[in-house]
Design a protein around this motif. Structure first.
Motif, PDB file in Angstrom:
ATOM      1  N   ARG A  66       0.783  -1.242   0.000  1.00 38.69           N
ATOM      2  CA  ARG A  66       0.000   0.000   0.000  1.00 38.69           C
ATOM      3  C   ARG A  66       0.814   1.291   0.000  1.00 38.69           C
ATOM      4  O   ARG A  66       0.234   2.376  -0.138  1.00 38.69           O
ATOM      5  N   CYS A  67       2.138   1.209   0.143  1.00 38.23           N
ATOM      6  CA  CYS A  67       2.928   2.445   0.260  1.00 38.23           C
ATOM      7  C   CYS A  67       3.888   2.563  -0.921  1.00 38.23           C
ATOM      8  O   CYS A  67       4.845   1.795  -1.046  1.00 38.23           O
ATOM      9  N   ASP A  68       3.628   3.534  -1.790  1.00 36.93           N
ATOM     10  CA  ASP A  68       4.460   3.721  -2.984  1.00 36.93           C
ATOM     11  C   ASP A  68       5.907   4.064  -2.606  1.00 36.93           C
ATOM     12  O   ASP A  68       6.846   3.572  -3.235  1.00 36.93           O
ATOM     13  N   LEU A  69       6.096   4.929  -1.619  1.00 38.67           N
ATOM     14  CA  LEU A  69       7.448   5.330  -1.235  1.00 38.67           C
ATOM     15  C   LEU A  69       8.238   4.129  -0.730  1.00 38.67           C
ATOM     16  O   LEU A  69       9.416   3.949  -1.075  1.00 38.67           O
ATOM     17  N   TYR A  70       7.610   3.294   0.055  1.00 44.64           N
ATOM     18  CA  TYR A  70       8.319   2.120   0.583  1.00 44.64           C
ATOM     19  C   TYR A  70       8.702   1.173  -0.549  1.00 44.64           C
ATOM     20  O   TYR A  70       9.792   0.581  -0.528  1.00 44.64           O
ATOM     21  N   ARG A  71       7.821   1.037  -1.536  1.00 46.28           N
ATOM     22  CA  ARG A  71       8.153   0.171  -2.673  1.00 46.28           C
ATOM     23  C   ARG A  71       9.360   0.700  -3.419  1.00 46.28           C
ATOM     24  O   ARG A  71      10.234  -0.067  -3.831  1.00 46.28           O
ATOM     25  N   ARG A  72       9.443   2.044  -3.595  1.00 38.12           N
ATOM     26  CA  ARG A  72      10.595   2.619  -4.283  1.00 38.12           C
ATOM     27  C   ARG A  72      11.875   2.393  -3.477  1.00 38.12           C
ATOM     28  O   ARG A  72      12.925   2.085  -4.034  1.00 38.12           O
ATOM     29  N   LEU A  73      11.772   2.562  -2.155  1.00 42.16           N
ATOM     30  CA  LEU A  73      12.941   2.366  -1.311  1.00 42.16           C
ATOM     31  C   LEU A  73      13.389   0.914  -1.297  1.00 42.16           C
ATOM     32  O   LEU A  73      14.571   0.617  -1.102  1.00 42.16           O
ATOM     33  N   PHE A  74      12.467   0.014  -1.510  1.00 40.59           N
ATOM     34  CA  PHE A  74      12.771  -1.417  -1.463  1.00 40.59           C
ATOM     35  C   PHE A  74      13.537  -1.880  -2.697  1.00 40.59           C
ATOM     36  O   PHE A  74      14.271  -2.865  -2.655  1.00 40.59           O
ATOM     37  N   HIS A  75      13.391  -1.136  -3.802  1.00 40.41           N
ATOM     38  CA  HIS A  75      14.014  -1.553  -5.052  1.00 40.41           C
ATOM     39  C   HIS A  75      15.524  -1.296  -5.033  1.00 40.41           C
ATOM     40  O   HIS A  75      16.084  -0.812  -4.052  1.00 40.41           O
ATOM     41  N   LEU A  76      16.183  -1.608  -6.138  1.00 40.08           N
ATOM     42  CA  LEU A  76      17.641  -1.589  -6.195  1.00 40.08           C
ATOM     43  C   LEU A  76      18.251  -0.228  -5.852  1.00 40.08           C
ATOM     44  O   LEU A  76      19.367  -0.157  -5.313  1.00 40.08           O
ATOM     45  N   ASP A  77      17.566   0.864  -6.168  1.00 42.06           N
ATOM     46  CA  ASP A  77      18.152   2.184  -5.901  1.00 42.06           C
ATOM     47  C   ASP A  77      17.953   2.614  -4.455  1.00 42.06           C
ATOM     48  O   ASP A  77      18.289   3.722  -4.079  1.00 42.06           O
ATOM     49  N   TYR A  78      17.462   1.737  -3.605  1.00 42.26           N
ATOM     50  CA  TYR A  78      17.204   2.100  -2.209  1.00 42.26           C
ATOM     51  C   TYR A  78      18.481   2.447  -1.460  1.00 42.26           C
ATOM     52  O   TYR A  78      18.535   3.373  -0.659  1.00 42.26           O
ATOM     53  N   ARG A  79      19.565   1.734  -1.747  1.00 43.69           N
ATOM     54  CA  ARG A  79      20.824   1.978  -1.057  1.00 43.69           C
ATOM     55  C   ARG A  79      21.307   3.419  -1.279  1.00 43.69           C
ATOM     56  O   ARG A  79      21.783   4.084  -0.361  1.00 43.69           O
ATOM     57  N   GLU A  80      21.146   3.917  -2.549  1.00 47.32           N
ATOM     58  CA  GLU A  80      21.611   5.269  -2.815  1.00 47.32           C
ATOM     59  C   GLU A  80      20.669   6.338  -2.291  1.00 47.32           C
ATOM     60  O   GLU A  80      21.072   7.440  -1.937  1.00 47.32           O
ATOM     61  N   SER A  81      19.356   6.062  -2.260  1.00 49.03           N
ATOM     62  CA  SER A  81      18.389   7.098  -1.894  1.00 49.03           C
ATOM     63  C   SER A  81      18.112   7.174  -0.418  1.00 49.03           C
ATOM     64  O   SER A  81      17.573   8.162   0.062  1.00 49.03           O
ATOM     65  N   ALA A  82      18.456   6.140   0.360  1.00 46.25           N
ATOM     66  CA  ALA A  82      18.069   6.087   1.771  1.00 46.25           C
ATOM     67  C   ALA A  82      19.026   6.832   2.651  1.00 46.25           C
ATOM     68  O   ALA A  82      20.174   6.900   2.461  1.00 46.25           O
TER      69      ALA A  82
END
Length: 657
Positions: free
Chosen positions: A641-657
């Motif tokens: 249900r959370c779009d932001l969490y899905r984006r953070l979960f993907h491969l680019d999460y390490r760079e964006s978090a």
């Protein structure tokens, strides 16, 4: 000078030391002026082919003759019905003065004949020996004075440095963000050295040299106070000019200290970021940035040097002006045999060459201390400017303080709660906005979000590194601001991404903040953090190995594991992990994950992480965005249900978090 007065109050607490400085300065001053009186003995006695007893006898005879002459003059004036009353009074005054003079020398005559030599040459030898003895004694007391002054200044500097450091430890984190590390280092080193030097100057040169001037002033006044008043007419305008220079020096010193702080800040950043500078080949940029600060500091220094260079000529001109005025007036009185100047009585007796030579010697004795005092102004103004900067920090009240009536913190059995928390590091930048979050006792939550969303800031409110602007943080319903800081923080363990180790042994770093621990407990905590193996096998001295400043002799992963061992040894009720596993290699990550899984059981744990292996430890995941809690729930629920969490979960999460 108001801040520097506070430094002086601290110095005055050392009463014995201060009194010793005063007494030794006074002895030096008296002996300084006393040795100059030898000029009178040489010129008016020895050079007249007399011994001191013979000179005293001559003075008695001259006074007796003057008394007889005065008596005859008074009788003649009194018998004359036209006699001038003023002339009679003048004659009576001269008779009284000569009687006093004769009585004084008559009293000295027996002792002089008994103890002093009867020939001029032997008299010269005695005078020279007395001068030499005076110089030797003065030198001994001057050494004592300098030692006592140095002890006082360095003691005050020691106490202020301790006070400054203690106060730094008591300040909240906001103060450190407002003041750069380089600026605080400058205040704790250079500024405090300037204050210590100012105390030494004030209780040393600033007391000793004026006392020498005062002793010579009193000597000159004893010889002829009227002539002395005439010679110091030049002093007031010179003192006014020196006062203006003193104000300019203080301003220049304060600006130079501020620029030096900028240089310290640049150096601190350069040394901390040397790898980045070399990796991005920005040496030329950093060099030009440092050159700009150094050039501004150079200009400030030259302004100080210019102002300071004016002080010595002003004092020298003052001294020479006084001496030359005395030479002209004294020459007129001695060479012409006069006692009046411009119709004003300057002397009751005709001045002799010896008396005027001693008078000039006293004036010269005043000019040398005045010359030495020229360097005092810069030291005192520099100390005054430094005092303003140091006390600006010392007067800063920490925003995070213990309550007036602290309560006992209950054991966490219900919940850690953030209630309508709003916080900003300054009024223009709000980081957290009306955050509401409940963390049940024993629950592990993971907080995720993009950079700058307020994750770390939120967790820093728990140990009260900062206090919220609005709202509160509670433990079982008790506002943590109602609890002593020491008690609150003793319940909390923190492991952050920026691992800091102190320049001490591995064992001391693991035991840091925990008292009465054994070596076995330290090693047990290291084993749980998977640090024991590299400590015993790769470090030369094992747990006694000194890790270097900031732990720079260890790798990032090694530092992180020692920091984790420190938290495990503390066994806190609340554990905060802020990217705590970010620098741990993949090989040991699985082992560390097992340790954390065991260590966080039934322990209230707050985790900031981007690694899924760490997120899996959490009972619940909290998503933050723009300083607010966007959503919270299980990993699967948030993926759904959370779009932001899905984006953070993907491969680019390490760079964006």
């Amino acid at each position: 000078m108001s801040s520097f007065r506070r430094v002086l109050k601290l110095a005055l607490h050392h009463r014995v030391n201060v009194v010793a400085c005063m007494i030794t300065s006074l002895v030096v001053a008296v002996l300084w002026a006393g040795s100059l009186t030898a000029v009178f003995a040489v010129v008016d006695i020895v050079m007249q082919d007399l011994s001191i007893p013979e000179w005293i006898d001559n003075q008695v005879d001259d006074s007796q003759q003057a008394i007889v002459a005065a008596d005859a003059e008074i009788a003649a004036l009194s018998a004359d019905p036209e006699g001038n009353r003023l002339a009679i009074q003048s004659a009576e005054l001269n008779r009284t003065l000569n009687e006093q003079r004769a009585e004084k020398f008559t009293w000295l005559s027996p002792a002089a004949h008994r103890w002093l030599p009867a020939t001029p040459y032997k008299t010269l030898v005695v005078v020279c020996a007395a001068v030499m003895a005076s110089i030797l004694v003065k030198s001994v007391f001057r050494v004592l004075n300098m030692v006592m002054v140095a002890r006082l200044g360095n003691r005050v500097g020691f106490e202020l440095r301790k006070l400054f450091y203690d106060h730094l430890l008591s300040l909240d984190m906001t103060a450190y963000s407002h003041q750069g590390r380089g600026d605080l280092m400058n205040r704790c080193t250079t500024d405090l050295d300037s204050m210590s030097r100012g105390v030494q100057t004030l209780f040393g040169l600033a007391i000793r040299e004026p006392l020498k001037m005062m002793a010579c002033f009193l000597g000159a006044a004893y010889i002829n106070w009227r002539l002395l008043l005439l010679t110091i007419l030049i002093a007031p305008p010179s003192f006014y000019l020196i006062r203006l220079l003193a104000k300019a020096l203080k301003r220049a010193n304060r600006r130079a200290m501020e620029e030096l702080s900028s240089i310290y800040e640049t150096l601190t950043e350069t040394l901390a970021g040397m790898k980045l500078i070399k990796a991005f080949t920005t040496e030329d940029y950093e060099r030009s940035r440092f050159d700009r600060s150094a050039h501004v500091y150079y200009r400030r220094q030259m302004r100080i040097a210019t102002y300071n260079s004016l002080v010595s000529p002003v004092t020298e001109t003052l001294g020479m002006g006084m001496i030359l005025m005395a030479v002209l007036a004294g020459g007129y009185l001695v060479l012409g045999g006069h006692t009046h100047l411009f119709g004003i009585r300057i002397s009751n007796y005709q001045l002799t060459n010896g008396a005027m030579s001693a008078f000039f010697a006293m004036l010269a004795g005043m000019s040398d201390p005045a010359r030495r005092l020229s360097g005092v102004f810069n030291d005192l103004q520099q100390a005054s400017a430094a005092s303003d900067r140091v006390y600006q920090v010392l007067d800063t009240e920490p925003k995070t303080q213990d309550p007036a009536k602290p309560k006992t913190l209950p054991k966490l059995t219900q919940a850690l709660r953030f209630e309508n928390v709003t916080f900003g590091y300054n009024e223009d930048k709000i980081v957290l906005r009306e955050v509401n979050l409940d963390v049940a006792a024993g629950e592990t939550i993971a907080i995720v979000g993009t950079n700058g969303c307020g994750k770390s800031t939120l967790l820093q409110l728990v140990p009260r590194l900062y206090d919220p602007n609005e709202g509160c943080v509670t433990i079982d319903g008790m506002d943590i601001r109602d609890v002593r800081l020491r008690e609150l923080r003793s319940r909390i363990g923190i492991v952050s991404q920026e691992t800091l180790l102190f320049n001490d042994t591995v064992a001391a770093n693991i035991a840091y903040g925990t008292t009465n621990v054994t070596q076995e407990e330290i090693e047990a905590a290291a084993r749980k953090a998977h640090a024991h193996q590299f400590v015993t096998e790769k470090l030369a001295n094992g747990y006694d190995t000194v890790v270097g400043p900031g732990g720079n002799r260890l790798s990032g992963g090694q530092r992180q594991r020692i920091a984790l061992a420190r938290a495990i040894l503390r066994d806190p009720e609340i554990l905060i992990l802020d990217e705590a596993t970010s620098q741990i290699d993949m090989e040991s990550e699985h082992l560390i994950h097992q340790v954390l899984e065991e260590f966080t059981q039934n322990r209230t744990t707050l985790i900031i992480t981007h690694r899924m292996s760490t997120i899996s430890l959490a009972d619940r995941v909290v998503v933050m965005d723009k300083g607010q809690v966007l959503d919270a729930g299980s990993h699967e629920l948030l993926l759904a249900r959370c779009d932001l969490y899905r984006r953070l979960f993907h491969l680019d999460y390490r760079e964006s978090a």
